[in-house]
Design a protein around this motif. Structure first.
Motif, PDB file in Angstrom:
ATOM      1  N   ARG A  18      -5.706   4.508  -1.184  1.00 41.21           N
ATOM      2  CA  ARG A  18      -5.493   4.622   0.265  1.00 41.21           C
ATOM      3  C   ARG A  18      -5.989   3.331   0.907  1.00 41.21           C
ATOM      4  NH1 ARG A  18      -6.280  10.838   1.876  1.00 41.21           N
ATOM      5  NH2 ARG A  18      -5.606  11.684  -0.115  1.00 41.21           N
ATOM      6  N   THR A  19      -5.133   2.699   1.679  1.00 36.80           N
ATOM      7  CA  THR A  19      -5.484   1.379   2.208  1.00 36.80           C
ATOM      8  C   THR A  19      -5.282   1.209   3.709  1.00 36.80           C
ATOM      9  OG1 THR A  19      -3.271   0.538   1.742  1.00 36.80           O
ATOM     10  CG2 THR A  19      -4.930   0.258   0.013  1.00 36.80           C
ATOM     11  N   PHE A  20      -4.731   2.210   4.398  1.00 36.15           N
ATOM     12  CA  PHE A  20      -4.447   2.013   5.818  1.00 36.15           C
ATOM     13  C   PHE A  20      -4.754   3.285   6.589  1.00 36.15           C
ATOM     14  CE2 PHE A  20      -1.812   1.932   9.578  1.00 36.15           C
ATOM     15  CZ  PHE A  20      -2.057   0.663  10.052  1.00 36.15           C
ATOM     16  N   PRO A  21      -5.355   3.160   7.760  1.00 42.52           N
ATOM     17  CA  PRO A  21      -5.990   1.974   8.333  1.00 42.52           C
ATOM     18  C   PRO A  21      -7.327   1.689   7.651  1.00 42.52           C
ATOM     19  CG  PRO A  21      -6.287   3.844   9.791  1.00 42.52           C
ATOM     20  CD  PRO A  21      -5.428   4.323   8.648  1.00 42.52           C
ATOM     21  N   ALA A  22      -7.772   0.473   7.736  1.00 46.04           N
ATOM     22  CA  ALA A  22      -8.957   0.041   6.985  1.00 46.04           C
ATOM     23  C   ALA A  22     -10.208   0.835   7.346  1.00 46.04           C
ATOM     24  CB  ALA A  22      -9.210  -1.450   7.197  1.00 46.04           C
ATOM     25  N   GLN A  40      -7.280  -2.830 -14.792  1.00 44.18           N
ATOM     26  CA  GLN A  40      -8.156  -1.799 -14.239  1.00 44.18           C
ATOM     27  C   GLN A  40      -8.422  -2.144 -12.782  1.00 44.18           C
ATOM     28  OE1 GLN A  40     -11.587  -2.240 -16.805  1.00 44.18           O
ATOM     29  NE2 GLN A  40     -12.777  -3.023 -15.101  1.00 44.18           N
ATOM     30  N   PRO A  41      -8.506  -1.135 -11.928  1.00 44.28           N
ATOM     31  CA  PRO A  41      -8.810  -1.406 -10.525  1.00 44.28           C
ATOM     32  C   PRO A  41     -10.268  -1.787 -10.359  1.00 44.28           C
ATOM     33  CG  PRO A  41      -8.639   0.946 -10.910  1.00 44.28           C
ATOM     34  CD  PRO A  41      -8.290   0.274 -12.197  1.00 44.28           C
ATOM     35  N   LEU A  42     -10.545  -2.553  -9.343  1.00 47.69           N
ATOM     36  CA  LEU A  42     -11.920  -2.900  -8.980  1.00 47.69           C
ATOM     37  C   LEU A  42     -12.202  -2.316  -7.604  1.00 47.69           C
ATOM     38  CD1 LEU A  42     -12.004  -6.663 -10.023  1.00 47.69           C
ATOM     39  CD2 LEU A  42     -12.876  -4.699 -11.300  1.00 47.69           C
ATOM     40  N   GLN A  43     -13.387  -1.819  -7.420  1.00 46.64           N
ATOM     41  CA  GLN A  43     -13.797  -1.295  -6.127  1.00 46.64           C
ATOM     42  C   GLN A  43     -14.497  -2.382  -5.338  1.00 46.64           C
ATOM     43  OE1 GLN A  43     -12.993   1.749  -5.033  1.00 46.64           O
ATOM     44  NE2 GLN A  43     -11.884   1.985  -6.951  1.00 46.64           N
ATOM     45  N   LEU A  44     -14.112  -2.538  -4.098  1.00 41.16           N
ATOM     46  CA  LEU A  44     -14.751  -3.507  -3.211  1.00 41.16           C
ATOM     47  C   LEU A  44     -15.565  -2.768  -2.165  1.00 41.16           C
ATOM     48  CD1 LEU A  44     -11.767  -5.941  -2.579  1.00 41.16           C
ATOM     49  CD2 LEU A  44     -13.689  -6.285  -4.119  1.00 41.16           C
ATOM     50  N   TRP A  49     -14.847  -5.936   4.676  1.00 44.30           N
ATOM     51  CA  TRP A  49     -13.390  -5.878   4.585  1.00 44.30           C
ATOM     52  C   TRP A  49     -12.758  -5.030   5.683  1.00 44.30           C
ATOM     53  CZ3 TRP A  49     -12.125  -9.714   1.820  1.00 44.30           C
ATOM     54  CH2 TRP A  49     -12.908 -10.094   0.743  1.00 44.30           C
ATOM     55  N   ALA A  50     -13.342  -3.914   6.037  1.00 51.90           N
ATOM     56  CA  ALA A  50     -12.737  -3.030   7.035  1.00 51.90           C
ATOM     57  C   ALA A  50     -12.657  -3.680   8.409  1.00 51.90           C
ATOM     58  CB  ALA A  50     -13.514  -1.714   7.114  1.00 51.90           C
ATOM     59  N   THR A  51     -13.444  -4.715   8.636  1.00 54.12           N
ATOM     60  CA  THR A  51     -13.405  -5.388   9.940  1.00 54.12           C
ATOM     61  C   THR A  51     -12.532  -6.640   9.927  1.00 54.12           C
ATOM     62  OG1 THR A  51     -15.388  -6.671   9.423  1.00 54.12           O
ATOM     63  CG2 THR A  51     -15.716  -4.551  10.517  1.00 54.12           C
ATOM     64  N   LEU A  52     -12.037  -7.048   8.776  1.00 55.02           N
ATOM     65  CA  LEU A  52     -11.259  -8.281   8.673  1.00 55.02           C
ATOM     66  C   LEU A  52      -9.755  -8.057   8.761  1.00 55.02           C
ATOM     67  CD1 LEU A  52     -13.249 -10.032   5.815  1.00 55.02           C
ATOM     68  CD2 LEU A  52     -13.382 -10.458   8.265  1.00 55.02           C
ATOM     69  N   SER A  53      -9.291  -6.853   8.518  1.00 54.92           N
ATOM     70  CA  SER A  53      -7.859  -6.574   8.517  1.00 54.92           C
ATOM     71  C   SER A  53      -7.639  -5.108   8.848  1.00 54.92           C
ATOM     72  CB  SER A  53      -7.272  -6.879   7.134  1.00 54.92           C
ATOM     73  OG  SER A  53      -5.925  -6.477   7.074  1.00 54.92           O
ATOM     74  N   ASP A  54      -6.415  -4.759   9.196  1.00 50.74           N
ATOM     75  CA  ASP A  54      -6.111  -3.348   9.416  1.00 50.74           C
ATOM     76  C   ASP A  54      -5.752  -2.638   8.106  1.00 50.74           C
ATOM     77  OD1 ASP A  54      -3.734  -4.700   9.146  1.00 50.74           O
ATOM     78  OD2 ASP A  54      -2.687  -3.593  10.711  1.00 50.74           O
ATOM     79  N   HIS A  55      -5.656  -3.380   7.010  1.00 46.23           N
ATOM     80  CA  HIS A  55      -5.453  -2.812   5.678  1.00 46.23           C
ATOM     81  C   HIS A  55      -6.705  -3.069   4.840  1.00 46.23           C
ATOM     82  CE1 HIS A  55      -0.990  -2.174   5.645  1.00 46.23           C
ATOM     83  NE2 HIS A  55      -1.132  -2.912   6.729  1.00 46.23           N
ATOM     84  N   ALA A  56      -7.129  -2.050   4.104  1.00 46.89           N
ATOM     85  CA  ALA A  56      -8.239  -2.239   3.170  1.00 46.89           C
ATOM     86  C   ALA A  56      -7.737  -3.071   1.993  1.00 46.89           C
ATOM     87  CB  ALA A  56      -8.750  -0.885   2.686  1.00 46.89           C
ATOM     88  N   PRO A  57      -8.549  -3.960   1.448  1.00 39.14           N
ATOM     89  CA  PRO A  57      -8.093  -4.802   0.343  1.00 39.14           C
ATOM     90  C   PRO A  57      -7.998  -4.030  -0.968  1.00 39.14           C
ATOM     91  CG  PRO A  57     -10.398  -5.192   0.715  1.00 39.14           C
ATOM     92  CD  PRO A  57      -9.941  -4.250   1.799  1.00 39.14           C
ATOM     93  N   LEU A  58      -7.126  -4.489  -1.825  1.00 36.78           N
ATOM     94  CA  LEU A  58      -7.032  -3.978  -3.189  1.00 36.78           C
ATOM     95  C   LEU A  58      -7.449  -5.083  -4.137  1.00 36.78           C
ATOM     96  CD1 LEU A  58      -3.581  -2.166  -3.226  1.00 36.78           C
ATOM     97  CD2 LEU A  58      -5.844  -1.151  -3.054  1.00 36.78           C
TER      98      LEU A  58
END
Length: 68
Positions: A18-22, A40-44, A49-58
């Protein structure tokens, strides 16, 4: 499906991240696709990050399939 692409987060978790909204991600809009790579996915962390874009980074780690 015919392209043999795999989505990194869906492969590990059974569904895309889930990436939107951040600020409170509810929608699964963003993907990382790979083919013929170990992954493998990495968790950030959510901040900053939530304040830099309206999408959460992957993020994901990918390696050549021959390198085990």
């Amino acid at each position: 499906r015919d392209s043999s692409l795999e989505e990194i987060h869906a492969g590990a978790n059974g569904h895309p991240a889930r990436t939107f909204p951040a600020g409170l991600p509810l929608l699964r809009l963003d993907r990382i696709y790979v083919r013929n790579l170990r992954h493998q996915p990495l968790q950030l962390p959510r901040r900053p990050w939530a304040t830099l874009s309206d999408h959460a980074p992957l993020a994901g780690e990918v390696r050549c399939a021959a390198n085990r």
